[in-house]
Each structure stands twice: as structure tokens, then as C-alpha cells.
Design an enzyme around this catalytic site. Structure first.
Site, PDB file in Angstrom:
ATOM      1  NE  ARG A 176      -2.390  -0.853   3.767  1.00 16.55           N
ATOM      2  CZ  ARG A 176      -3.253  -0.819   4.791  1.00 16.55           C
ATOM      3  NH1 ARG A 176      -4.540  -1.047   4.584  1.00 16.55           N
ATOM      4  NH2 ARG A 176      -2.841  -0.561   6.022  1.00 16.55           N
TER       5      ARG A 176
ATOM      6  CG  ASP B 244      -8.634   1.525  14.577  1.00 13.06           C
ATOM      7  OD1 ASP B 244      -9.761   1.709  15.076  1.00 13.06           O
ATOM      8  OD2 ASP B 244      -8.322   0.477  13.991  1.00 13.06           O
TER       9      ASP B 244
END
Length: 520
Positions: free
Chosen positions: A192, A269
Site C-alpha cells: 500500500r 483507527d
């Protein structure tokens, strides 16, 4: 393969003194150094040429042995130290304490053409934040994340990106539905990319531990590197910081609502400090236009993260971030004002977004009513959101009955269009056609503008599942086909017309096609 790696995060902020990957509570540190897990038989099955170019890697570089080893965790580049970040978070409305990068390992930051990308492996093994998990990922969830990251970018939605999708050659034990039926699945790793993976939870953990020194350091670091337009200092800088985060988070969720995307796990989160869509777990696109739908089996009962509630959840998450930043500001009033402005700005931006989806460009105060009536009509019978708005652009000067024929393809059960339902739709279509008469642009120009905001192709869950089923058998052609289709979501692409279709009946209740768990 050469990469210009920098490490501002790990060089400028304090590391955990413990140098093992063993799960533990970490205090007074922003991250922990970790070692990726070696894999048995890594294999690259797909990559984004665009993102390879973005970090300065050529096609020859991608095909190199070094690329495969680095992006499967089997080789650490010289002068780099992989790390996992420490953060906390509110999960489903409750404080969960320390969470952190439980299966994400950051390799460092690549600077190329004046752009900075943090490289992160997802599924490369345990970290100090893995708790009781193994830090690994499986092929099915990795395919979903890989395809969706890039699909969202081309839809114009702020998002993290994806570079590569690799098999590890290892088997990973997973319980797909959390019902006690464990089975081994193929392990995989997605690389990513984002300018930063800092989350709301990075600030929350320091505030929860009353570690104001490191809270300030993190805020100053983030402003310095990612909000350089903030020129004020002290409390004013932190207020402006929160204001800009609020603006970018609102922009993100407006885009989600525009394309019908449902995140599924909007914990703090999973909220990016840059307003990026992050962590593609049990996400989905609205098939039937149902504001109460969530793709997450864990959220099935309370539906906290349902489509219609996403804007309010973003505001709630921002409230928790404001609480975390409050010790740096010590004045609630400006934070409260920013949060209040979020709600007002959402209503304004939602109206503008819906007007664009409907092809309404001249100001009309009755548009609010027209939109409310449409949202009611869309729920009268199962109506595919993507197909409805895309085909609505085909309407020009037809009579109401002809206009209804243009959108008939969007209904899952067109035979239900009778009686009161038909009357409601006819009333709305009459009102819409009358409203279009106030527009001064041509029907063709309006169609072009509407098609630029209403995608024809989105990553429906059944499409991803078909690619997963093939990949499990060693066939990756469908991954590539969908990847190419989703790079041009607003274009007609007649050669791919089969993907402009409602969810097939076989997928209505199939695992992976209707609702999904957080298992990955």
C-alpha cells in the site's frame, strides 16, 4: 531496482526501545522496529504500472528479483529499517486502547518527482501490535484491497493506493465467518502507498496515556510534513490543523455518498489524518439503495456504520480527535465551532453533490424537496443506485412514461412497479422533468456532465468474489480485467458492458457477495 528511500517518520520521532516483534504494550514511542516474515514461495500476480512509475520503478525493475523480495518482506533495502506504528482507537464507539499496525509494516518513504509515498506491506507478519493475531493476510481480502484502492482513486475518491499484489506461498489459517469453521487459505501481501498512514488513533493513544510531550511532537511533525500551508504557531496552528482535517474528512465522505461506497469499519483507527479512505476490509457498494445497509457482519445488529450514517460517524470520529488534540489547545470553543460547521457544511455539500448527480445546475430552492422525494422513491422497491443514476442521464424531453422506461433497468423487481409505487415514481418523474425545463444547457451536455459524476462501473462485491474464485484456482485474468475496467469508471466501455449489471441472484446471499466479516 533503485528506490530513493527516506525515513522522516522514524528519524524524527521516538522509537520503541524493545527490538522484537513480540506483541506487547508500548509506551512513550511512536513506532517499533520490526522484521518482516520471510515467505516460502513469493509470486507477483499483479501490479499497478501507474504506481510503480510514481515511485520511480521501471517495468524491468518490477520484473526483477529484488522487487519481488522487497515487496513480500524477504529483503530489507540498505539503510532502511521497517517499522510498525503505535496507535489506539475507538472501535464501534468504544475505546479499545492500544491497537497499532498489527499486520502492516512500513518500509520507509520514497520521494520521486517531488512526491512522497510511504510504502507499507499488509500481511507481512506479526508486529508488537498484533495482539493474539499472526499479522498475515489471505488472498481473498488482499484482492479486495488491491482492486478497491485503485478503483476508488479513478472514481475521484481520496484514497490510499496499491502498488502490488503477491502470493506468499504460505498457508494461513482463517475463520471466514467467525463461526468456528477454520480453514487454510492462500497467504498474500498487498503493498500500500500513501503520503502518510498517520491516523486519528495515533493522536488518541498519546492523549489517553496523558503523554502530552509526544502528542505535541506528533502534531508538529504532521503539520510540518503534510500541512505546510499552516503558517501560524502554537494553539492557533493546532486549531487550523483540526479545521483542515475536518474539511478533508468531509470531502472524503461526500465522495463515498456520491458513488454509493460503504466503508464498513469506520473506527477512529481507520480514519486517515489526510482525509484518505484507508483500510479496505468489509466494504461494499450499495446494490439496493438502502441507507440502512452495512456490509460488515460484525455491525449487522446495530448498523453503526451503515451507508446513511457515515457522515455522522465521521463527525463523531472528529469529535474524538478534537478530544485528543484539546490538551494542546486548552480551549473547547474553537473545536466545538469547527465540529458544528461540519454538520452545516455537510448539508450544503450534500445538496450540491446530489444536484450534480441529477444534472441540476440552475439554482432552485425546491431542489431539496425533489431530492428528499427521490430518496423516498428509491426505497419503494429494490433499486440499484449505480444503474439508476447512470441511466437517469439518458432522459431528455420524454413524457413521464418514457422517462420511467429509461430507469427501469435499475429495478430488481420491475413487476413491483404498480399501484402506489408506480404513482409515487410517476409523481417524482413529473416533478423532475418539469425541473429540467429550467435548465439552459442541452440534454446532451447535461448527460455528459452527469456521466462525469455518476460512475458506470464500480467494484461490486460479486465482481470481486468472481476474481477471488478464479485466483484461488490460479487464474488471475479476471483480476487484470477488472483492474482495467475500473480505471475508466465513467467511460462507456461497451466491450465491458457485462459489468454494468445488477447483482445476480446467485450472489444475493453468497459469502463475500452480500455481507463480509473482518476476517482477512
Amino acid at each position: 531496482m533503485k528506490l530513493n528511500i527516506q525515513n522522516t517518520f522514524s528519524n524524527e520521532l521516538q522509537a520503541d526501545a524493545n527490538l522484537t516483534n513480540v506483541p506487547r504494550q508500548v509506551r512513550g514511542a511512536f513506532f517499533s522496529y520490526v522484521t518482516p516474515k520471510s515467505t516460502a514461495n513469493p509470486k507477483l500476480i499483479h501490479y499497478s504500472k501507474t504506481m510503480a512509475q510514481a515511485i520511480g520503478v521501471s517495468e524491468d525493475g518490477v520484473s526483477s528479483d529484488a522487487f519481488l523480495k522487497v515487496f513480500t518482506g524477504n529483503k530489507v533495502l540498505p539503510n532502511t529499517e521497517p517499522y510498525a506504528m503505535c496507535y489506539g482507537g475507538h472501535q464501534f464507539g468504544n475505546w479499545a486502547g492500544q491497537l497499532g499496525d498489527g499486520r502492516a509494516i512500513n518500509l520507509g518513504e520514497v520521494v520521486h518527482n517531488n512526491n512522497r509515498w510511504t510504502l507499507q506491506l499488509k500481511g507481512a507478519g506479526a508486529t508488537p501490535y498484533s495482539r493474539s493475531a499472526d499479522g498475515l493476510a489471505v488472498l481473498r481480502s488482499s484482492i479486495r484491497e488491491y482492486l478497491c484502492s485503485e478503483a476508488m482513486h479513478y472514481l475521484g475518491v481520496p484514497t490510499t493506493r496499491a502498488l502490488s499484489l503477491c502470493l506468499t506461498g504460505d498457508e494461513v489459517l482463517r475463520d471466514v465467518l467467525y463461526n468456528g469453521n477454520q480453514a487454510y487459505e492462500k497467504g498474500a501481501i498487498v503493498t500500500r502507498l500513501a503520503p502518510s498512514f498517520i491516523r486519528f488513533g495515533n493522536f488518541e493513544i498519546f492523549a489517553a496515556n496523558n503523554d502530552l510531550k509526544n502528542l505535541k511532537k506528533l502534531a508538529d511533525y504532521t503539520i510540518k510534513h503534510f500541512y505546510p500551508n499552516i503558517k501560524t504557531t502554537g494553539k492557533d496552528a493546532y486549531i487550523e490543523f483540526f479545521k483542515q482535517i475536518t474539511t478533508s474528512s468531509l470531502d472524503m465522505v461526500i465522495h463515498w455518498q456520491r458513488v454509493g461506497f460503504v466503508h464498513g469499519v469506520m473506527n477512529t483507527d481507520n480514519m486517515s489524518i489526510l482525509g484518505l479512505t484507508i483500510d479496505y476490509g468489509p466494504y461494499g457498494w450499495l446494490e439496493d439503495y438502502d441507507p440502512g445497509w452495512t456490509p460488515n457482519t460484525t455491525d449487522r445488529q446495530h448498523k453503526r456504520y451503515r451507508y446513511g450514517n457515515q457522515p455522522k460517524v465521521v463527525q463523531w470520529n472528529l469529535f474524538k480527535l478534537a478530544n485528543a488534540l484539546f490538551p494542546l489547545i486548552e480551549d473547547a470553543a474553537p473545536l466545538e465551532a469547527i465540529l458544528e460547521s461540519y454538520a452545516a457544511n455537510f448539508e450544503v455539500q450534500k445538496l450540491e453533490m446530489m444536484r450534480l448527480k441529477l444534472g441540476l445546475y440552475e439554482l432552485d430552492q425546491d431542489d431539496v424537496i425533489l431530492i428528499e422525494q427521490l430518496e423516498e422513491a428509491l426505497q419503494l422497491t429494490e433499486t440499484d443506485m449505480t444503474i439508476f443514476f447512470r441511466n437517469l442521464a439518458n432522459i431528455s424531453n420524454q413524457n413521464p412514461n418514457q422517462a420511467l422506461e429509461e430507469i427501469k433497468e435499475a429495478f430488481y423487481k420491475p413487476e413491483e412497479l404498480k399501484g402506489a409505487i408506480t404513482e409515487k415514481w410517476s409523481q417524482w418523474m413529473n416533478a423532475y422533468l418539469e425541473r429540467l425545463e429550467k435548465e439552459i444547457i442541452s440534454a446532451e451536455e447535461r448527460k455528459q456532465k452527469m456521466n462525469a459524476v455518476n460512475p458506470k462501473y464500480v467494484l461490486r462485491n460479486y465482481m470481486a468474489q468472481l476474481a477471488i474464485d478464479d485466483a484461488e484456482k490460479g487464474d488471475y485474468q479476471l483480476i487484470d480485467e477488472l483492474f482495467r475496467v475500473l480505471k475508466k469508471p465513467y467511460e462507456a466501455q461497451p466491450e465491458h458492458q457485462k459489468w454494468f449489471a445488477k447483482r445476480p441472484d446467485w450472489a444475493r446471499h453468497k459469502v463475500g457477495c452480500s455481507m463480509l466479516s473482518c476476517s482477512s
